[in-house]
Design an enzyme around this catalytic site. Structure first.
Site, short mmCIF file in Angstrom:
data_model
loop_
_atom_site.label_atom_id
_atom_site.label_comp_id
_atom_site.label_asym_id
_atom_site.label_seq_id
_atom_site.Cartn_x
_atom_site.Cartn_y
_atom_site.Cartn_z
N ASP A 1 5.80 -11.65 -39.12
CA ASP A 1 5.54 -12.74 -37.86
C ASP A 1 5.36 -12.20 -36.75
O ASP A 1 4.71 -12.54 -35.76
CB ASP A 1 6.92 -13.83 -37.73
CG ASP A 1 7.00 -14.48 -38.95
OD1 ASP A 1 5.93 -14.76 -39.60
OD2 ASP A 1 7.96 -15.09 -39.28
N GLU A 2 5.90 -10.69 -36.29
CA GLU A 2 5.43 -9.91 -35.15
C GLU A 2 4.72 -8.97 -35.43
O GLU A 2 4.55 -7.77 -34.72
CB GLU A 2 7.01 -9.30 -34.55
CG GLU A 2 7.91 -10.35 -34.19
CD GLU A 2 9.22 -9.95 -33.97
OE1 GLU A 2 9.32 -8.79 -33.64
OE2 GLU A 2 10.32 -10.77 -33.66
N CYS A 3 3.66 -9.01 -36.52
CA CYS A 3 2.50 -8.26 -36.69
C CYS A 3 2.98 -6.87 -37.31
O CYS A 3 2.21 -5.84 -37.12
CB CYS A 3 1.77 -7.92 -35.43
SG CYS A 3 0.80 -9.55 -34.90
#
Length: 444
Positions: free
Chosen positions: A379-381
């Site tokens: 979700d945070e790459c």
């Protein structure tokens, strides 16, 4: 205004409302003359059936020739007329009525399947005439320049000794396989397989999507192949693994000649009968590569790759994914250390999920937080984290974790923009074969 009588009378088989408005359909009269006139105009049932059969056959012929059915007549009472006059994204479109095919005609597959199979075979034959395109199409990867160079070397050596190019190294127990089977013409004149079958061709149990087997030691689990961090990687890095010893791989060079020399120097069984032949073959390889300007034992690519590795995986080669070291985006460490993760995964070893549901659930309680943390990282790459976890689960060899690792791989490779590896890992996990008999062509 009187309507003209329909020649079919009350038995008319027309269902078009426009026809009903245009013609009258009187019932049968008791008057003899009317009866005679109606009966003379009325076609027999056999004539109607014959006409309908002819129309049906014509529709079938049109379908086979990919013709559109005739445009329906414009009819204000035809409910399909409203749809025909509608627009699609501002573009007027015409509606076409599909022909009604009686059930007696049979399944439509009887019509289309032979044509589809013919088309598949024609496309397959065309691919076989273009080996590089065949490899790209069936194996989904690019081949390094040294791939063709090795084949050229084998061809020259084969001419001298009247041996097939693919059999040059057989006296030393080494066999060219995988994409070399394409160059050898072994895929010609064989049945067409499903796409996943080609992706499993010579794919050993612990081979990740990044690895492609091209040479095997006969009768053993030792195999060599290309290691690609991405499907279009043509650096030529080669690695080897012995499936009977586990999941660990080792990079042995930067072109396939390095792999050949590694095999002849470290793996091949040396006997008094083949010692001189091995020495002679090594000499031929050295002379030929020097003449062609190919470097052996180079390590520039390996050094460059080592700087891109974001973590050490269980297969020991490491993971390379797009990672911005300035912003620290692309990868973060797993929630558990390698040692702790090995302990957790050991509880799934040889565990039958259906037969030991309670044990599986207990083991999953420890693994689930690691999976959840990896998904949060995505979700945070930091998608490299989920690929590391998926790879470690794969390397554990636990079959009961197949459905757990699939979505991890799919998400990771999708984020890394490596869709070919999604297809490869899916086909592999769907039928993950143990052992060393992995030749797709063996049953042809």
């Amino acid at each position: 205004m009187d309507k003209p009588n329909c020649k079919y009378g009350a038995d008319c088989y027309q269902r078009n409302p426009a026809h009903k408005e245009k013609y009258a359909h009187p019932s049968k009269s008791t008057n003899g003359a009317s009866t005679i006139e109606a009966s003379s105009a009325q076609p027999t049932n056999s004539l109607i059936n014959k006409r309908m059969k002819e129309e049906t056959n014509q529709h079938l012929e049109d379908i086979k020739r990919c013709k559109r059915p005739p445009t329906p007549e414009k009819d204000v009472h035809n409910p399909e007329e409203n749809d025909a006059s509608s627009e699609y994204h501002g573009i007027p479109r015409q509606s076409y009525t599909l022909p009604k095919i009686p059930l007696s005609v049979g399944m439509m597959s009887d019509l289309y399947d032979p044509q589809i199979e013919y088309s598949k075979q024609a496309e397959y034959n065309e691919l076989c005439d273009d080996p590089r395109n065949f490899i790209k199409h069936k194996f989904l990867v690019e081949m390094a320049p040294c791939f063709d160079s090795v084949w050229e070397f084998c061809t020259e050596q084969g001419v001298k000794g009247d041996i097939k190019a693919e059999d040059i190294f057989l006296p030393f127990g080494l066999k060219l396989v995988g994409p070399y089977d394409v160059l050898a013409g072994k895929f010609k004149n064989v049945k067409v397989h499903e796409p996943g079958d080609y992706l499993r061709h010579w794919r050993f149990y612990y081979d990740p999507p990044e690895f492609q087997t091209v040479m095997v030691q006969k009768g053993t689990g030792v195999h060599y192949g290309y290691w690609r961090d991405s499907p279009d990687d043509v650096t030529g890095l080669v690695a080897w693994n012995d499936v009977n010893k586990g999941c660990e791989f080792k990079i042995v060079g930067e072109n396939m000649f390095d792999a050949l020399m590694h095999y002849l120097e470290h793996v091949a069984t040396v006997t008094p009968f083949n010692k001189n032949k091995i020495t002679e073959m090594k000499k031929h390889i050295n002379e030929w590569t020097r003449e062609k300007g190919l470097c052996l034992n180079a390590n520039n690519e390996q050094k460059a790759r080592s700087k891109l590795i974001v973590c050490k995986t269980f297969h020991k080669v490491g993971l390379v994914v797009p990672y911005d070291r300035n912003t620290d985006v692309g990868y973060r460490p797993l929630l558990e250390s390698d040692a702790n993760l090995r302990t957790i995964l050991s509880k799934f070893d040889r565990l039958d999920r259906s037969a030991n549901a309670n044990k599986y659930q207990e083991a999953m309680k420890e693994l689930q937080p690691v999976i959840t943390a990896a998904n949060l990282a995505v979700d945070e790459c930091d998608f490299g984290t989920i690929l590391e976890l998926a790879t470690d689960l794969f390397c554990s060899g636990a079959k009961c974790l197949t459905e757990v690792m699939k979505p991890l791989f799919f998400t990771g490779y999708s984020m890394a923009k490596r869709p070919q590896y999604i297809a490869i890992i899916k086909s592999h996990l769907d039928k993950r074969n143990e052992g060393i008999s992995l030749d797709l062509l063996a049953n042809n």
